[in-house]
Design an enzyme around this catalytic site. Structure first.
Site, PDB file in Angstrom:
ATOM      1  N   LYS A 145       0.832  -1.217   0.000  1.00  0.00           N
ATOM      2  CA  LYS A 145       0.000   0.000   0.000  1.00  0.00           C
ATOM      3  C   LYS A 145       0.862   1.262   0.000  1.00  0.00           C
ATOM      4  CE  LYS A 145      -2.102  -1.156   3.826  1.00  0.00           C
ATOM      5  NZ  LYS A 145      -1.521  -2.480   4.034  1.00  0.00           N
ATOM      6  N   THR A 146       1.804   1.288   0.924  1.00  0.00           N
ATOM      7  CA  THR A 146       2.648   2.472   1.038  1.00  0.00           C
ATOM      8  C   THR A 146       3.510   2.632  -0.213  1.00  0.00           C
ATOM      9  OG1 THR A 146       2.672   2.166   3.419  1.00  0.00           O
ATOM     10  CG2 THR A 146       4.352   3.605   2.511  1.00  0.00           C
ATOM     11  N   ASP A 160      -1.991   7.864   3.989  1.00  0.00           N
ATOM     12  CA  ASP A 160      -1.574   6.492   4.336  1.00  0.00           C
ATOM     13  C   ASP A 160      -2.168   6.145   5.700  1.00  0.00           C
ATOM     14  OD1 ASP A 160      -0.365   4.040   4.229  1.00  0.00           O
ATOM     15  OD2 ASP A 160       1.709   4.760   4.332  1.00  0.00           O
ATOM     16  N   GLU A 161      -2.299   4.865   6.006  1.00  0.00           N
ATOM     17  CA  GLU A 161      -2.848   4.416   7.295  1.00  0.00           C
ATOM     18  C   GLU A 161      -4.205   5.055   7.563  1.00  0.00           C
ATOM     19  OE1 GLU A 161      -1.229   2.111   8.874  1.00  0.00           O
ATOM     20  OE2 GLU A 161       0.892   2.321   8.352  1.00  0.00           O
ATOM     21  N   GLN A 182      -5.638  -3.388  10.778  1.00  0.00           N
ATOM     22  CA  GLN A 182      -4.566  -2.738  11.531  1.00  0.00           C
ATOM     23  C   GLN A 182      -5.031  -1.466  12.226  1.00  0.00           C
ATOM     24  OE1 GLN A 182      -0.520  -2.783   9.695  1.00  0.00           O
ATOM     25  NE2 GLN A 182      -1.611  -3.496   7.902  1.00  0.00           N
ATOM     26  N   ARG A 242       5.141  -7.126  11.088  1.00  0.00           N
ATOM     27  CA  ARG A 242       6.326  -6.296  10.834  1.00  0.00           C
ATOM     28  C   ARG A 242       7.527  -7.140  10.418  1.00  0.00           C
ATOM     29  NH1 ARG A 242       4.054  -2.848   9.216  1.00  0.00           N
ATOM     30  NH2 ARG A 242       2.257  -4.149   9.585  1.00  0.00           N
TER      31      ARG A 242
HETATM   32  N1  LIG Z   1       5.337  -5.599  -6.431  1.00  0.00           N
HETATM   33  C1  LIG Z   1       6.305  -5.668  -5.518  1.00  0.00           C
HETATM   34  N2  LIG Z   1       7.495  -6.221  -5.804  1.00  0.00           N
HETATM   35  C2  LIG Z   1       8.478  -6.304  -4.884  1.00  0.00           C
HETATM   36  N3  LIG Z   1       8.380  -5.868  -3.637  1.00  0.00           N
HETATM   37  C3  LIG Z   1       7.218  -5.299  -3.263  1.00  0.00           C
HETATM   38  C4  LIG Z   1       6.141  -5.173  -4.179  1.00  0.00           C
HETATM   39  N4  LIG Z   1       5.124  -4.569  -3.511  1.00  0.00           N
HETATM   40  C5  LIG Z   1       5.561  -4.356  -2.258  1.00  0.00           C
HETATM   41  N5  LIG Z   1       6.829  -4.773  -2.096  1.00  0.00           N
HETATM   42  C6  LIG Z   1       7.643  -4.710  -0.858  1.00  0.00           C
HETATM   43  O1  LIG Z   1       6.885  -5.310   0.186  1.00  0.00           O
HETATM   44  C7  LIG Z   1       7.117  -4.616   1.417  1.00  0.00           C
HETATM   45  C8  LIG Z   1       5.803  -4.141   2.002  1.00  0.00           C
HETATM   46  O2  LIG Z   1       5.302  -3.049   1.249  1.00  0.00           O
HETATM   47  P1  LIG Z   1       4.592  -1.827   1.934  1.00  0.00           P
HETATM   48  O3  LIG Z   1       5.329  -1.398   3.133  1.00  0.00           O
HETATM   49  O4  LIG Z   1       4.269  -0.829   0.902  1.00  0.00           O
HETATM   50  O5  LIG Z   1       3.249  -2.566   2.396  1.00  0.00           O
HETATM   51  P2  LIG Z   1       2.013  -1.978   3.168  1.00  0.00           P
HETATM   52  O6  LIG Z   1       0.813  -2.584   2.533  1.00  0.00           O
HETATM   53  O7  LIG Z   1       2.091  -0.515   3.211  1.00  0.00           O
HETATM   54  O8  LIG Z   1       2.223  -2.618   4.610  1.00  0.00           O
HETATM   55  P3  LIG Z   1       1.630  -2.133   6.018  1.00  0.00           P
HETATM   56  O9  LIG Z   1       0.192  -2.575   6.019  1.00  0.00           O
HETATM   57  O10 LIG Z   1       2.426  -2.852   7.029  1.00  0.00           O
HETATM   58  O11 LIG Z   1       1.747  -0.644   6.068  1.00  0.00           O
HETATM   59  C9  LIG Z   1       8.070  -3.502   1.107  1.00  0.00           C
HETATM   60  O12 LIG Z   1       9.386  -3.923   1.396  1.00  0.00           O
HETATM   61  C10 LIG Z   1       7.890  -3.300  -0.385  1.00  0.00           C
HETATM   62  O13 LIG Z   1       9.035  -2.742  -0.986  1.00  0.00           O
HETATM   63 MG   LIG Z   2       2.206   0.839   4.809  1.00  0.00          MG
END
Ligand SMILES: Nc1ncnc2c1ncn2[C@@H]1O[C@H](COP(=O)(O)OP(=O)(O)OP(=O)(O)O)[C@@H](O)[C@H]1O
Ligand SMILES: [Mg+2]
Length: 751
Positions: A32-33, A224-225, A255, A608
């Site tokens: 997402k982020t 975000d969040e 979350q 995490r």
């Molecule tokens: N398509 C992709 N290819 C490779 N790595 C990815 C891809 N999408 C996400 N990632 C990696 O996966 C990890 C998690 O991504 P991110 O932090 O954006 O997730 P999130 O959904 O925001 O998580 P959270 O809910 O904990 O905030 C990061 O290290 C990111 O670089």
């Molecule tokens: Mg995130």
């Protein structure tokens, strides 16, 4: 444009569909982020949008910084012009520019929770109310809750529901305290943290021209969040994006962990109603963690009734099982965690920064800190009681704040008689009462002090006023660092601390020096536009109020509460203190909704971890000054047993415990489901009869050794530098010893 190639299909949709309202609700680690980050990069690079027109709201300052850095990698230094930060920091900046519309000075002070509670305490005292009933904490939370629901003190006093509620809680005066508190803050030219959002809402409601200006400025708004926004934050973003409707929010209902602070999961549902053309994107693939961790997390969150349906899966490898560390006491837990970090580092070539220790409450850091220190593992604490909360720092900061804003009541209280200059509490109270009775500002009272105080006390105040005027002159005529240094000296703080030759005194003196260093660093930072002392103070207030981001690049293990860990990721994660009444917290057991929020918090904690997750608990721990027996947390049992194992590594030499204290707790505290009964062992080591020293020429850090006198231990560090080879060994029973290898008899047990 290879960053686009690294996206899966729904992620790509989220990045390139930049127009119109978009919502991404998806599981932890699904990117997402990352989508938000690339979306911004795409807007700038591909669509030619000016970074000044993009607003991105993150949950912590740290997250904002990381995002900015990543965007900078794609679009270059232009990324610096983005409006990016926490709600509080972005809107403090806007409020500073528009303060006059609300009758505040543009250099308004930001009160942290401590300042607010102090002020509440003095109001309760002035009103002759019982401070056992009107506890600062309770009053503060009530006021904060009202502000976060956008209820002003006027509405509060008018509303019969609050009145009845407060009366039935035996606190009928809460409304009045809220009123006086608000008036006093206003008069002091101060906003507390909740005011930053509350007043932004007032600003946008009452000054449509101002709202219009920012609607024109922000062509794109991102959050975000999103699951943790409260109604006050929601309304701000809604208003800002009302014209162009280019709003993109991302979050995960699983979350949501700030309901206790007014965050409302309803916002997700409202969003669909508020934007009928909403584009909803689902991300299901987790890229962060091993299969074991993802599946264990799914098994936990599945226990919650209230949730949106999601299927989170990963293509990553299975990974190792989650390890459960059992300790006899909290100190022992610290030791287990620290030695595990040490071992993991050795075996897997990991760095300190690959590790995080997460806990439910701040005070749990103490045992962890001690153990890490003992093993010489560098760590940092994010958030919590930290540098800027220390007394000497708050004292000097109060001088700086007061020299800038002469009406800041809380700062005045701190410094008027520190260092001592013969102005007692009664005089201070008289000054504050006089200001209120005559409707004068504090500064006016101080300047006319002879009308309010008798001779000697008045003279002391006159000197104080002269001092502050001098400081103001310094601030206006010199750079922030020089001014702060002059104030540190001129106030007498430096001298006072320097005179104290105890270890604590010395460390306080060093802390003050360190604060001056921070000002210097700020002044020297080319990225800071406004180098005034006022700008520095504002930045510090914002950083310390929410999260402490003294982000040094040094190699350190991160310690923090789970609340602070949201959105972050680490190779190895230790979630500690998994005990009933601690996690889930005792305060959260009374309703299903509360327990579900605790479970979401646990879900946040375990998601995490990228490669390896450790959970730990202690069978006894000091809480509120008493030693308590503890039971393992129900959350441990809720993890599908296929994904978890009890750590063998450390129970091999069954925990060495003081039999007197712990036998009882050990036996009664143990749950059958999680472990077998450990054996209690005496502390004294007896050398085996056939003890044979080994050849130590190949000895290395990380090896287990036996010594005829000190017993078993682990080599922490080798010193091969001099003629005499030395080994630093941490013995189970005797702690750390440095041994000269040409003399010491050591038997090597493993490597
Ligand atoms: N398509 C992709 N290819 C490779 N790595 C990815 C891809 N999408 C996400 N990632 C990696 O996966 C990890 C998690 O991504 P991110 O932090 O954006 O997730 P999130 O959904 O925001 O998580 P959270 O809910 O904990 O905030 C990061 O290290 C990111 O670089
Ligand atoms: Mg995130």
């Amino acid at each position: 444009m290879d960053y686009l190639k690294s996206l899966n299909e729904p992620q790509y949709e989220g990045v390139v569909n930049t127009e119109g309202p978009t919502m991404i609700i998806a599981g932890a680690g699904s990117g997402k982020t990352r989508v938000l980050t690339f979306r911004i990069a795409y807007l700038i690079e591909k669509k030619g949008v000016d970074p000044f027109n993009i607003l991105s709201l993150t949950f912590t300052n740290k997250a904002a910084k990381e995002m900015r850095n990543r965007i900078e990698k794609v679009v270059g230094t232009e990324a610096r012009n983005l409006w990016m930060g926490t709600f509080h920091s972005v809107f403090a900046r806007i409020l500073r520019a528009e303060a006059d519309k609300l009758g505040y000075p543009s250099n308004f002070t930001i009160y942290d929770a401590d300042d607010s509670k102090q002020l509440i305490k003095s109001i309760v005292k002035e009103l002759n109310l019982d401070d056992k009933i009107y506890k600062p904490n309770v009053v503060f939370n009530r006021i904060s809750g009202a502000k976060n629901r956008l209820i002003s003190w006027k509405e509060y006093l008018r509303n019969p529901v609050f009145k009845a509620d407060d009366e039935s809680n035996m606190k009928p005066e809460l409304g009045r305290i809220y009123k006086i508190y608000s008036e006093r803050c206003f008069k002091a030219g101060a906003m507390d943290f909740d005011d930053l959002l509350f007043n932004t809402n007032v600003l946008f409601k009452d000054h449509l021209d101002v709202l219009n200006k920012y609607q024109q400025r922000f062509h794109y708004v991102m959050v975000d969040e999103f699951q943790d926004t409260n109604i006050s934050q929601y309304l701000i973003t809604k208003k800002l994006s009302a014209v162009r409707q280019n709003i993109c929010v991302v979050g995960d209902d699983a979350q949501s962990i700030y309901a206790f602070r007014g965050a409302d999961i309803q916002n997700i549902l409202n969003f669909e109603k508020d934007y009928p053309d909403l584009r909803v994107i689902k991300l299901e693939q987790n890229y962060r963690s091993t299969k074991t961790i993802v599946n264990a997390a799914n098994s936990i969150i599945g226990k919650n009734r209230a949730q949106l349906k999601k299927n989170v899966w990963t293509d990553n490898e299975d990974g190792t099982l989650i390890e459960l560390l059992k300790a006899t006491s909290d100190n022992e837990e610290g030791k287990l965690v620290a030695s595990s970090i040490f071992e993991e580092k050795m075996q897997n070539q990991l760095k300190n920064s690959d590790f995080a220790i997460l806990y439910r409450t701040n005070s749990q850091s103490r045992a962890m800190e001690e153990a890490l220190r003992r093993m010489n593992i560098k760590y940092k604490i994010v958030g919590g009681l930290s540098f800027y909360q220390r007394k000497e720092i708050k004292d000097l900061m109060a001088y700086l704040r007061f020299a800038i804003n002469h009406n800041d009541e809380q700062s005045l209280r701190r410094i008027i008689n520190y260092p001592k200059r013969g102005i007692g509490d009664t005089s201070v109270d008289k000054i504050i009462v006089a200001a209120n009775d005559h409707d004068m500002s504090l500064w006016d009272v101080l300047n006319n002090i002879s009308s309010f105080l008798p001779g000697r006390a008045a003279n002391a105040v006159i000197d104080f006023v002269a001092l502050i005027k001098r400081f103001k002159y310094d601030i206006e005529s010199k750079d922030a660092y020089e001014a702060a240094s002059l104030i540190a000296k001129g106030s007498g703080i430096m001298k006072e601390l320097y005179a104290d030759k105890t270890v604590e005194g010395l460390s306080r003196y060093e802390n003050v020096q360190e604060l001056l260093n921070a000002v210097k660093e700020y002044v020297d930072d080319p990225e800071k536009e406004d180098k005034s002392l006022g700008a520095f103070l504002q930045e510090i207030a914002l950083i310390t109020g929410v999260d402490n981001d003294k982000d040094d690049d040094e190699e350190k293990v991160t310690l923090m509460t789970i609340h602070m860990a949201k959105g972050l990721e680490f190779k190895n994660v230790y979630v500690v203190g998994l005990e009933e009444d601690l996690f889930p917290s005792q305060m959260m057991l009374s309703s299903r909704a509360d327990l579900e929020e605790e479970r979401r918090l646990f879900y946040v904690a375990i998601t995490r971890a990228e490669r390896k997750l450790f959970l730990s608990y202690a069978l006894s721990r000091y809480r509120f000054g008493r030693l308590k027996n503890c039971e393992p947390s129900r959350f441990i049992d809720e993890i599908d047993p296929d994904f978890i194992k009890v750590s063998k590594k450390f129970s091999k030499s069954e925990p060495v415990i003081d039999t007197n204290n712990y036998t009882k707790s050990f036996v009664s505290g143990m749950r059958k489901t999680t472990s077998s009964q450990p054996v209690v062992k005496k502390t004294s080591y007896k050398p085996s009869a056939d003890f044979e020293p080994s050849d130590t020429s190949g000895l290395q850090a990380g090896m287990k050794v036996e010594h005829p006198k000190f017993g078993y231990g682990m080599v922490m560090e080798m010193d091969d530098s001099g003629a005499n080879r030395k080994a630093k060994v941490n013995f189970d029973d005797f702690g750390e010893k440095t041994l000269l290898l040409s003399f010491a008899k050591l038997k090597i047990h493993s490597n």
